[in-house]
Design a protein around this motif. Structure first.
Motif, PDB file in Angstrom:
ATOM      1  N   GLU A 291      35.375  40.128  43.253  1.00  0.00           N
ATOM      2  CA  GLU A 291      35.092  40.765  41.892  1.00  0.00           C
ATOM      3  C   GLU A 291      33.528  40.138  41.424  1.00  0.00           C
ATOM      4  OE1 GLU A 291      34.043  42.976  38.881  1.00  0.00           O
ATOM      5  OE2 GLU A 291      35.556  43.916  40.353  1.00  0.00           O
ATOM      6  N   ARG A 292      32.753  40.898  41.165  1.00  0.00           N
ATOM      7  CA  ARG A 292      31.472  39.954  40.318  1.00  0.00           C
ATOM      8  C   ARG A 292      31.864  39.738  39.009  1.00  0.00           C
ATOM      9  NH1 ARG A 292      26.813  44.662  39.633  1.00  0.00           N
ATOM     10  NH2 ARG A 292      27.693  45.681  37.963  1.00  0.00           N
ATOM     11  N   GLY A 293      32.575  40.461  38.202  1.00  0.00           N
ATOM     12  CA  GLY A 293      32.782  40.348  36.999  1.00  0.00           C
ATOM     13  C   GLY A 293      33.747  39.098  36.455  1.00  0.00           C
ATOM     14  N   ALA A 294      33.361  38.239  35.576  1.00  0.00           N
ATOM     15  CA  ALA A 294      34.061  36.898  35.357  1.00  0.00           C
ATOM     16  C   ALA A 294      35.410  37.358  34.685  1.00  0.00           C
ATOM     17  CB  ALA A 294      33.434  36.095  34.462  1.00  0.00           C
ATOM     18  N   GLU A 295      35.552  38.441  33.730  1.00  0.00           N
ATOM     19  CA  GLU A 295      36.575  38.769  33.213  1.00  0.00           C
ATOM     20  C   GLU A 295      37.496  39.539  34.010  1.00  0.00           C
ATOM     21  OE1 GLU A 295      35.806  39.785  28.441  1.00  0.00           O
ATOM     22  OE2 GLU A 295      34.414  40.756  29.700  1.00  0.00           O
ATOM     23  N   GLN A 296      37.000  40.370  34.605  1.00  0.00           N
ATOM     24  CA  GLN A 296      37.933  41.302  35.824  1.00  0.00           C
ATOM     25  C   GLN A 296      38.345  40.284  36.760  1.00  0.00           C
ATOM     26  OE1 GLN A 296      34.928  42.112  34.770  1.00  0.00           O
ATOM     27  NE2 GLN A 296      34.980  44.113  33.981  1.00  0.00           N
ATOM     28  N   ALA A 297      37.787  39.353  37.213  1.00  0.00           N
ATOM     29  CA  ALA A 297      38.395  38.417  38.066  1.00  0.00           C
ATOM     30  C   ALA A 297      39.384  37.444  37.693  1.00  0.00           C
ATOM     31  CB  ALA A 297      37.050  37.199  38.799  1.00  0.00           C
ATOM     32  N   GLN A 298      39.244  37.045  36.459  1.00  0.00           N
ATOM     33  CA  GLN A 298      40.236  36.526  35.564  1.00  0.00           C
ATOM     34  C   GLN A 298      41.321  37.246  35.510  1.00  0.00           C
ATOM     35  OE1 GLN A 298      40.205  33.141  35.262  1.00  0.00           O
ATOM     36  NE2 GLN A 298      42.254  33.219  34.407  1.00  0.00           N
ATOM     37  N   ALA A 299      41.230  38.358  35.219  1.00  0.00           N
ATOM     38  CA  ALA A 299      42.497  39.373  34.886  1.00  0.00           C
ATOM     39  C   ALA A 299      43.264  39.471  36.223  1.00  0.00           C
ATOM     40  CB  ALA A 299      42.173  40.685  34.312  1.00  0.00           C
ATOM     41  N   ILE A 300      42.473  39.612  37.268  1.00  0.00           N
ATOM     42  CA  ILE A 300      43.372  39.718  38.616  1.00  0.00           C
ATOM     43  C   ILE A 300      44.056  38.079  38.995  1.00  0.00           C
ATOM     44  CG2 ILE A 300      43.066  39.937  41.087  1.00  0.00           C
ATOM     45  CD1 ILE A 300      40.718  41.679  40.422  1.00  0.00           C
ATOM     46  N   ARG A 301      43.480  37.244  38.534  1.00  0.00           N
ATOM     47  CA  ARG A 301      44.044  35.801  38.727  1.00  0.00           C
ATOM     48  C   ARG A 301      45.451  35.843  37.978  1.00  0.00           C
ATOM     49  NH1 ARG A 301      38.687  34.009  38.286  1.00  0.00           N
ATOM     50  NH2 ARG A 301      38.059  33.551  40.384  1.00  0.00           N
ATOM     51  N   GLU A 302      45.244  36.407  36.675  1.00  0.00           N
ATOM     52  CA  GLU A 302      46.380  36.074  35.838  1.00  0.00           C
ATOM     53  C   GLU A 302      47.424  37.309  36.317  1.00  0.00           C
ATOM     54  OE1 GLU A 302      44.748  36.931  31.827  1.00  0.00           O
ATOM     55  OE2 GLU A 302      43.706  35.148  31.909  1.00  0.00           O
ATOM     56  N   ALA A 303      47.050  38.424  36.946  1.00  0.00           N
ATOM     57  CA  ALA A 303      48.094  39.640  37.340  1.00  0.00           C
ATOM     58  C   ALA A 303      49.066  38.645  38.608  1.00  0.00           C
ATOM     59  CB  ALA A 303      47.413  40.824  37.843  1.00  0.00           C
ATOM     60  N   LEU A 304      48.150  38.264  39.401  1.00  0.00           N
ATOM     61  CA  LEU A 304      48.822  37.425  40.570  1.00  0.00           C
ATOM     62  C   LEU A 304      49.806  36.321  40.196  1.00  0.00           C
ATOM     63  CD1 LEU A 304      45.672  37.225  42.656  1.00  0.00           C
ATOM     64  CD2 LEU A 304      47.733  38.632  43.300  1.00  0.00           C
TER      65      LEU A 304
END
Length: 193
Positions: A79-92
């Motif tokens: 995911e190129r978007g920093a906020e979106q990538a961080q949200a995926i990390r938090e979901a994991l």
């Protein structure tokens, strides 16, 4: 039926069924609808257990999270978007998933330098972009022999599949069409070599 608030996504099957995770809904990011995910994972049922998966335009992470929930061995989210990538990390982290990685990167750049091969690749590029054909052109070296590739495209604009690609299933949901494809090296003429 009540609608979930924006920025919330429900996993619809597998070990995390009905779990809600957050995602960043900016930049046009919208999770693949529940009914599309259900159809996709019905199609993938014989292939998902133990699969190595690449969620290439991850966005909300819905498709990759669903794969993990249903028994994928590993999911790599791009995911190129920093906020979106961080949200995926938090979901994991919330789900306790250790068998995944999130890479903040441009999808095509990642494909061009990636060396790993995958059983399943999830391609849901930004709506009405020209990224789908570009990704398909770069994808074959990254695919294992018995691969599946999920594709999404706008209604009336089906992808032109090059030699070696086969569209196995397709369906429409509203203005979005989606399908399951596979790639195998085109046979060479034994006379021409």
């Amino acid at each position: 039926m009540s609608r979930r608030p924006l920025g919330k996504l429900r996993i619809i099957g597998g070990q995390w069924r009905s779990r809600i995770v957050d995602f960043v809904d900016g930049d046009g990011v919208r999770p693949t609808p529940d009914r599309v995910r259900q159809t996709l994972y019905d199609w993938l049922a014989p292939h998902i257990e133990g699969a190595e998966v690449l969620d290439l335009f991850a966005g909300s992470g819905a498709l990759g999270l669903e794969a993990l929930s249903r028994g994928a061995a590993f999911v790599s989210f791009c995911e190129r978007g920093a906020e979106q990538a961080q949200a995926i990390r938090e979901a994991l982290k919330k789900l306790g998933a250790a068998n995944a990685q999130v890479r903040q990167d441009e999808a095509l750049a990642l494909l061009a330098r990636e060396t790993k091969q995958y059983d399943l690749v999830l391609l849901d590029p930004p709506y009405a972009s020209d990224l789908l054909p570009q990704a398909l052109a770069l994808l074959p070296p990254r695919l294992k022999a018995h691969n599946r590739v999920y594709l999404e495209w706008p209604r009336g604009k089906p992808p032109q599949l090059a030699a070696g690609w086969s569209l196995l299933r397709e369906k429409q949901a509203g203005q979005v069409c989606f399908g399951l494809a596979s790639w195998s090296a085109p046979a060479t003429d034994p006379v021409l070599g």
